[in-house]
Design an enzyme around this catalytic site. Structure first.
Site, short mmCIF file in Angstrom:
data_model
loop_
_atom_site.label_atom_id
_atom_site.label_comp_id
_atom_site.label_asym_id
_atom_site.label_seq_id
_atom_site.Cartn_x
_atom_site.Cartn_y
_atom_site.Cartn_z
N LYS A 51 -10.81 -20.68 -75.94
CA LYS A 51 -9.79 -21.58 -75.42
C LYS A 51 -10.05 -21.89 -73.95
O LYS A 51 -9.87 -21.04 -73.09
CB LYS A 51 -8.39 -20.97 -75.54
CG LYS A 51 -7.33 -22.02 -75.22
CD LYS A 51 -6.02 -21.43 -74.77
CE LYS A 51 -5.84 -21.37 -73.28
NZ LYS A 51 -5.83 -22.67 -72.60
N GLY B 147 -8.68 -14.74 -66.05
CA GLY B 147 -7.49 -15.46 -65.59
C GLY B 147 -6.74 -14.61 -64.58
O GLY B 147 -7.29 -13.66 -64.01
N GLU C 243 -10.92 -10.07 -67.08
CA GLU C 243 -11.47 -10.38 -65.76
C GLU C 243 -10.37 -11.10 -65.01
O GLU C 243 -10.09 -12.26 -65.28
CB GLU C 243 -12.69 -11.31 -65.88
CG GLU C 243 -13.86 -10.72 -66.62
CD GLU C 243 -14.63 -9.70 -65.81
OE1 GLU C 243 -14.21 -9.37 -64.69
OE2 GLU C 243 -15.65 -9.23 -66.31
N CYS D 135 -12.45 -16.15 -58.00
CA CYS D 135 -11.73 -14.87 -58.09
C CYS D 135 -12.23 -13.84 -57.10
O CYS D 135 -11.46 -13.06 -56.58
CB CYS D 135 -11.81 -14.35 -59.51
SG CYS D 135 -13.48 -14.31 -60.11
N GLU E 225 -3.05 -13.05 -54.23
CA GLU E 225 -4.16 -13.97 -54.41
C GLU E 225 -3.65 -15.40 -54.23
O GLU E 225 -2.74 -15.83 -54.92
CB GLU E 225 -4.72 -13.80 -55.82
CG GLU E 225 -5.89 -14.69 -56.09
CD GLU E 225 -6.49 -14.44 -57.47
OE1 GLU E 225 -5.74 -14.45 -58.45
OE2 GLU E 225 -7.70 -14.24 -57.53
P1 NAD Z 1 -4.25 -18.30 -65.65
O1 NAD Z 1 -4.06 -16.85 -65.79
O2 NAD Z 1 -3.08 -19.13 -65.33
O3 NAD Z 1 -4.89 -18.91 -66.96
C1 NAD Z 1 -6.10 -18.40 -67.51
C2 NAD Z 1 -6.18 -18.83 -68.94
O4 NAD Z 1 -5.15 -18.16 -69.66
C3 NAD Z 1 -5.98 -20.32 -69.18
O5 NAD Z 1 -6.83 -20.75 -70.20
C4 NAD Z 1 -4.54 -20.37 -69.62
O6 NAD Z 1 -4.27 -21.50 -70.43
C5 NAD Z 1 -4.41 -19.10 -70.41
N1 NAD Z 1 -3.03 -18.60 -70.55
C6 NAD Z 1 -1.95 -18.90 -69.79
N2 NAD Z 1 -0.87 -18.25 -70.25
C7 NAD Z 1 -1.25 -17.51 -71.31
C8 NAD Z 1 -0.60 -16.61 -72.18
N3 NAD Z 1 0.70 -16.34 -72.07
N4 NAD Z 1 -1.33 -16.01 -73.15
C9 NAD Z 1 -2.65 -16.24 -73.28
N5 NAD Z 1 -3.33 -17.10 -72.48
C10 NAD Z 1 -2.64 -17.73 -71.50
O7 NAD Z 1 -5.40 -18.46 -64.57
P2 NAD Z 1 -5.91 -19.80 -63.95
O8 NAD Z 1 -4.79 -20.32 -63.11
O9 NAD Z 1 -6.51 -20.66 -64.98
O10 NAD Z 1 -7.13 -19.26 -63.07
C11 NAD Z 1 -6.95 -18.60 -61.88
C12 NAD Z 1 -6.95 -17.10 -62.05
O11 NAD Z 1 -8.10 -16.65 -62.76
C13 NAD Z 1 -6.99 -16.39 -60.74
O12 NAD Z 1 -6.07 -15.34 -60.75
C14 NAD Z 1 -8.40 -15.83 -60.65
O13 NAD Z 1 -8.56 -14.73 -59.84
C15 NAD Z 1 -8.71 -15.57 -62.06
N6 NAD Z 1 -10.16 -15.56 -62.25
C16 NAD Z 1 -10.77 -14.36 -62.43
C17 NAD Z 1 -12.15 -14.30 -62.60
C18 NAD Z 1 -12.85 -12.99 -62.82
O14 NAD Z 1 -13.96 -12.99 -63.30
N7 NAD Z 1 -12.25 -11.86 -62.53
C19 NAD Z 1 -12.89 -15.49 -62.60
C20 NAD Z 1 -12.22 -16.69 -62.41
C21 NAD Z 1 -10.84 -16.69 -62.25
#
Ligand code: NAD
Ligand code: MN
Length: 497
Positions: free
Chosen positions: A179, A232, A254, A288, A387
């Site tokens: 997804k 995420g 992650e 991230c 963050e």
């Molecule tokens: P997010 O957590 O809002 O969303 C991540 C993904 O999860 C999206 O595809 C979203 O649609 C999905 N999602 C949202 N709610 C959900 C739920 N209730 N159940 C299951 N899936 C759900 O993150 P974002 O805003 O897309 O990205 C930013 C975040 O991602 C930051 O916190 C960043 O640090 C993190 N990030 C981490 C890494 C890593 O490798 N550690 C890499 C990139 C980004």
């Protein structure tokens, strides 16, 4: 406007409801494309397809070499479409065209290639030492795929994150449902097209577009899924882990970070200045592992900060597809609001704003924020603890390396960090004391296919990349073969005689 369909069981389909979502160019607010907005029943169909593909053995029982060959065709397909994909990535995610063409796409190719090769090279049998108690036996472990994996990715590196999820999983023989983030589904769908053209069997890889609360939650809960992996935010990761716990799915998480980049007094200042800026402002801070807490030794503080601010003024904010641009927009209006909220929090807590803090006056459309630097930050402040995921740097002064380590570790996160010093043995000692999954010494952000990436503390569970990332998509089975003559007939006697 281009209309995309999603990829389920080897077919391109709309959502059953006919619902769609729009994809916007965050640099000019134009609509780029439309994709299906899946409902639970659409996801369930994809899950069933992956389950059937896995259980049929069409992929899992294929010899490793065959899997590898098909995956290498995906690599060729990615290379053939490199320019097109980099442009699409830039346009739809706000990545500068420089980053999309010099980092995102080439790394996607290299990382996919790494796992394609590992699919063949990885020895799935590992012998154990000879065992002679309680009976003589020959023992070994076999690495087997986990099964069906639900994979959820964010919007900051849409193509690369899709590769990090799909490639190790299928290399190890799993079947997946990916997804993409709602803002940035396009390049994952292009990747699915390439996967289809490479001849990977139907159902092995499915890409379902839709809301996180619908598609993501179903992937985390559905009992037909064996493993869920998400990149995420920490809050969403924790929710996924909670849902996954109901059926005890394996998880890889992650999550977020608030990494400390430590400038020791013996650092080569000009290099450290550039490293600090690269570490923070790459992709407008939407990375991230960004080094968004900059810890600077007071002995070099004034000199370092003068250089840093002067260099930061050279960052060219502009439309992401313009080659001159070195920093583009953030991904959405909502994300810009979040970032601006943090800038206000910094001001409220009396950190000193020394650069930026506003929307650039010349950009009328798009979600731009100036490169922003706060000094006189205390690690207790919100802008040091949370963050931000935007172009905001919090600078903290320290007196000794021990104090820097303490500040670095005073965080709920543990993703990454940096140390700048000309004394490498000392820098390694500092790196070891920082409780994070990655530490760069005299560098930042550089990732390699063979090096593991992932978080300590609330930055996550598990690792991606390298053999470590491959292993996360396997489970190990122990096989015990009794070797005659059986020394310990005695054990059987306990019940039989
Ligand atoms: P997010 O957590 O809002 O969303 C991540 C993904 O999860 C999206 O595809 C979203 O649609 C999905 N999602 C949202 N709610 C959900 C739920 N209730 N159940 C299951 N899936 C759900 O993150 P974002 O805003 O897309 O990205 C930013 C975040 O991602 C930051 O916190 C960043 O640090 C993190 N990030 C981490 C890494 C890593 O490798 N550690 C890499 C990139 C980004
Ligand atoms: Mn989000």
């Amino acid at each position: 406007m281009k209309k995309y369909q999603m990829f389920v069981n080897g077919k391109w389909v709309d959502a059953k409801s006919g619902k769609t979502m729009k994809v916007m160019d965050p640099g000019n607010e134009e609509i780029v494309a439309e994709v299906p907005a899946a409902d639970v029943e659409d996801v369930r169909e994809a899950i069933k397809a992956a389950r059937n593909a896995f259980d049929s053995g069409v992929w899992t029982r294929l010899e490793q070499k065959k899997r590898s060959e098909m995956m290498l065709k995906v690599v060729d397909g990615l290379i053939a479409k490199q320019t097109e994909i980099a442009e699409l990535e830039s346009r739809s995610s706000g990545a500068t065209i420089r980053k999309a063409s010099m980092i995102d796409t080439p790394l996607a190719v290299e990382h996919f290639r790494y796992f394609a090769e590992l699919a063949y090279k990885k020895d799935l049998f590992e012998p154990l030492p000879w065992i002679n108690f309680p009976s003589v036996s020959w023992n070994f472990v076999v690495r087997e795929p986990i099964g069906v994996a639900g994979q959820i990715i964010p919007w900051n590196f849409p193509l690369l994150m899709a590769v990090w999820k799909i490639a190790p999983a299928i290399a190890a023989g799993n079947c997946v449902i990916l997804k993409p983030a709602s803002y940035t589904p396009l390049t994952a769908l292009e990747l699915a097209k390439i996967i289809e053209e490479a001849g990977i069997p139907a159902g092995v890889v499915n890409v379902v577009t839709g809301a996180g609360g619908v598609v993501g939650e179903e992937l985390a809960s559905n009992p037909l899924i064996d493993k869920v992996a998400i990149t995420g935010s920490t809050s969403v990761g924790s929710r996924v882990m909670e849902l996954a716990s109901k059926t005890v799915k394996k998880v890889t998480l992650e999550l977020g970070g608030k990494s400390a980049n430590i400038i020791l007094s013996d650092a080569v200042l000009d290099e450290a200045v550039d490293g600090a800026l690269f570490g923070t402002f790459l992709h407008a801070g939407q990375v991230c592992e960004s080094g968004t807490r900059l810890l600077v030794d007071e002995k070099i503080y004034d000199k370092f900060m003068d250089k840093l601010i002067a260099r930061a003024k050279g960052i060219k904010v502009g439309y992401q597809m313009d080659y001159e641009t070195t920093m583009g927009p953030v991904v959405s209006a909502k994300q810009r609001e979040t970032v601006e909220g943090y800038i206000q929090a910094g001001l409220d807590e009396k950190a000193k704003l020394v650069l930026g803090g506003k929307r650039p006056a010349n950009m009328k459309k798009g979600f731009y924020v100036e490169p922003t630097i706060f000094t006189d930050v205390d690690n207790k402040m919100k802008i040091a603890q949370e963050e931000i995921f935007g172009p905001v740097l919090s600078v903290i002064r320290f007196k000794t390396a021990d104090e820097a380590i303490k500040i670095a570790n005073d965080s709920m996160y543990g993703l990454a960090g940096g140390v700048w010093s000309s004394d490498i043995p000392h820098a390694i000692e500092v790196a070891k004391a920082i409780r994070t999954g990655t530490v760069w010494i005299n560098d930042y952000h550089l990732l390699n296919a063979i090096a593991p990436f992932g978080g300590y503390k609330q930055s996550g569970v598990g690792r991606e990349l390298g053999t470590f990332g491959f292993d996360e998509y396997t489970q190990i089975k122990h096989i015990h073969v009794a070797v005659a003559p059986r020394k310990a007939k005695f054990w059987y006697d306990l019940v039989l005689d």
